[in-house]
Design a protein around this motif. Structure first.
Motif, mmCIF file in Angstrom:
data_model
loop_
_atom_site.group_PDB
_atom_site.id
_atom_site.type_symbol
_atom_site.label_atom_id
_atom_site.label_comp_id
_atom_site.label_asym_id
_atom_site.label_seq_id
_atom_site.Cartn_x
_atom_site.Cartn_y
_atom_site.Cartn_z
ATOM 1 N N ILE A 81 -5.109 -2.323 -1.473
ATOM 2 C CA ILE A 81 -6.067 -1.227 0.135
ATOM 3 C C ILE A 81 -7.606 -2.438 0.035
ATOM 4 N N ARG A 103 -6.373 -5.768 1.335
ATOM 5 C CA ARG A 103 -5.231 -6.243 2.435
ATOM 6 C C ARG A 103 -6.909 -6.530 3.249
ATOM 7 N N ILE A 153 0.945 -0.701 0.098
ATOM 8 C CA ILE A 153 0.059 0.138 -0.048
ATOM 9 C C ILE A 153 0.819 1.181 0.316
ATOM 10 N N ARG A 176 -6.040 1.401 -4.510
ATOM 11 C CA ARG A 176 -7.106 0.725 -4.719
ATOM 12 C C ARG A 176 -7.266 -0.448 -4.417
#
Length: 585
Positions: A444, A447, A380, A441
């Motif tokens: 993210i 994750r 990220i 994005r």
């Protein structure tokens, strides 16, 4: 001596270079990879040692030898296989020997054990990204053009060589030191030096200030590779636990199949004894001839049961042979397997909360997810950095030397009478930047997905532990019930035999009682095998192994893997001509 003076003689060069390095790198050395740049290393025992399952203090565990010398165990097993042979003989195997063999020879485990070596090579590749590069550029240029003035060059000739060293910095920039030499010759009659020689010492640095700037962004690929290497180690340990658990289950299934065959053979012998007894009574006139027919039918039925049980034993032995993969004891051999480690069922008072806690601490799936989540953090940060505009600072410092020959040019450069420098800024701002923002994005969301996966995996592991605990307690009760049934059915069978001799019962009654006895014996065997497997399942659910001794293993190195590949089917030397494909491919 002149070249050494060029490097160390100028104080101003050192000051400018030192100031530039401090400005770019802050307090950290941009030429050195520190421990903070790498992924934090796990304790070796976390990935290289499989702990044993403890089901309570002072409670007995199944008898497992304490030796950790896997090599000696395997050598004893190979020697025994060589002595006994492979055709028609039986090879006694202990559970310890099977475990050692599966860690050494199992083909599925070999496949997974290559992954840590591959991941470590990727770490080495990321480490090598900051290796310095020696560069050299040589050129030759001749010009011949019409001129309108004697002050211009009509014909000129340039040639030279520019050696240098380019060093990538851990801060994202690049430092370059070069020493260009050039000889120029011109037709201009007003040239002061013709030919002229130049010798310069140039130092330049290019440092991004936004995109690609800073150690965190630059060293992120190395940190990600380190996390992935440890995750590969966790997968290798998980596969080792899975294969050892598989060999434990196969071992006890062979035990169960062998005991079931013994029961079926005993059943056949009892049916034959009943037939002999019926024939004697018929000859004596005590019973009707139909009793012989009934007894003969019982013998035929029991014979089928023996054949089916024997085939089941061969299938289970073949499964165990495939898993352990011992040379000389392959699946195609007719050698049987004798189970040398007898089961020892005991009851345990299970602490379910402690077992669940141990499972969440030891399961390699959760450790792998933790490592992947840590790598996601770096991904990220790297994606966000790459979404920034490109804003870089370029600085060049040069000492100039000119002379009628190379020696005089180098001497003037050494005197440092002529120097120049340049500073520049480069800016690139993407219009829209949709792709880079989409990558952020995506990182993210990956994750978030992994966090959800971890929560789901923890819930599944908790269920596995509780289910295995219930299964262990249930199979223990089944063992007790089956043993009681065996005792009662044995008494019933004896009573039916006595009644048959007295003429009040038929052969069918005796055979039915015998079938119930055999059924209860088989039920006890199944319960006993499933109890041993339930212990294996509980150990696997907690990320451990059944027994009193832990197992230590190491992932093979590159050289070991290449050497072992020579023994695999279809191996060809790396420099050999490739084999043609089979027809139809």
């Amino acid at each position: 001596m002149v070249e050494w003076g060029l490097v160390t003689g100028s104080v101003r060069i050192a000051m400018c270079a030192g100031c530039a390095m401090v400005l770019v790198a802050g307090c950290e050395n941009p030429f050195h990879t520190s421990d903070r740049d790498r992924a934090p290393s796990l304790d070796r025992t976390k990935l290289g040692e499989i702990d044993h399952l403890s089901l309570g203090e002072g409670r007995p565990l199944p008898d497992v030898e304490q030796s950790r010398d896997t090599g000696a165990t395997l050598e004893r097993l190979r020697e025994r296989v060589r002595e006994i042979g492979t055709e028609g003989n039986r090879v006694p195997l202990t559970l310890e020997e099977c475990r050692a063999a599966v860690l050494e020879n199992n083909l599925d485990l070999r496949v997974v054990l290559v992954d840590p070596a591959l991941a470590q090579e990727r770490v080495s590749q990321e480490e090598a990204a900051w290796e310095a590069t020696f560069t050299t550029r040589a050129f030759w240029n001749e010009n011949d053009s019409a001129t309108s003035s004697d002050l211009e060059d009509g014909r000129s000739r340039f040639n030279g060589i520019e050696p240098g060293v380019r060093v990538p910095l851990r801060t994202g920039g690049t430092a370059t030191v070069s020493l260009p030499f050039q000889r120029s010759e011109t037709s201009n009659q007003f040239a002061t030096l013709n030919p002229a020689y130049t010798s310069d010492l140039a130092f330049s640095i290019s440092q991004p200030l936004l995109r690609g700037a800073g150690r965190r962004a630059t060293m992120a690929p190395l940190k990600i590779a380190g996390y992935e290497a440890q995750a590969a180690g966790a997968r290798a340990k998980l596969e080792a636990i899975r294969q050892v658990a598989a060999v434990d289950r196969a071992y006890w299934r062979v035990y169960g199949a062998r005991q079931a065959l013994d029961v079926r053979q005993q059943e056949l012998e009892l049916a034959q004894a009943q037939l002999d007894q019926a024939e004697r009574l018929v000859n004596a006139g005590s019973v009707a001839h139909i009793e012989v027919l009934r007894a003969q039918s019982g013998v035929a039925d029991r014979l089928e049961g023996v054949l089916v049980a024997h085939n089941d034993l061969l299938r289970e032995e073949r499964t165990l042979k495939r898993i352990v993969n011992v040379p000389g004891l392959g699946q195609e051999t007719r050698a049987g397997i004798d189970i040398a480690s007898a089961p020892d069922p005991v009851i345990y008072d299970l602490d379910r909360e402690a077992l669940v806690s141990d499972a969440t601490d030891r399961r390699m799936e959760l450790l792998e997810l933790e490592l992947q989540i840590a790598a996601d953090e770096s991904r990220i940060g790297l994606a966000r950095n790459r979404a920034l505009p490109l804003f870089s600072l370029d600085y060049t410092y040069r000492i100039n030397g000119l002379g009628e020959n190379l020696s005089s040019a180098m001497r003037q450069m050494y005197d440092n009478n002529f120097e120049d420098w340049a500073v520049g800024l480069n800016v690139e701002v993407p219009i829209g930047n949709d792709r880079a923002e989409s990558v952020v994005r995506e990182a993210i969301l990956a994750r978030v997905q992994r966090l959800s996966t971890r929560a789901a995996r923890e819930a599944a592991i908790r269920q596995e532990v509780l289910d295995a605990s219930d299964q262990l307690e249930t199979t223990w009760q089944r063992i007790l019930a089956a043993r009681q049934s065996v005792i009662l059915n044995a008494r019933t069978f004896e009573a039916e035999q006595n009644e048959f001799r007295a003429g009040t019962r038929t052969s069918t009654d005796v055979l039915d009682a015998q079938a119930r006895l055999s059924g209860s014996q088989l039920a006890e065997i199944r319960a006993l095998v499933e109890y041993q497997i339930a212990q294996v399942d509980l150990a696997f659910a907690t990320g451990t192994l059944l027994g009193a001794a832990r197992i230590e293993f190491e992932t093979p190195t590159y050289d070991q893997l290449v050497e072992e590949s020579r023994e695999l089917p279809g191996y060809t030397p790396l420099d050999a001509e490739p084999k043609p494909l089979r027809d139809g491919l």
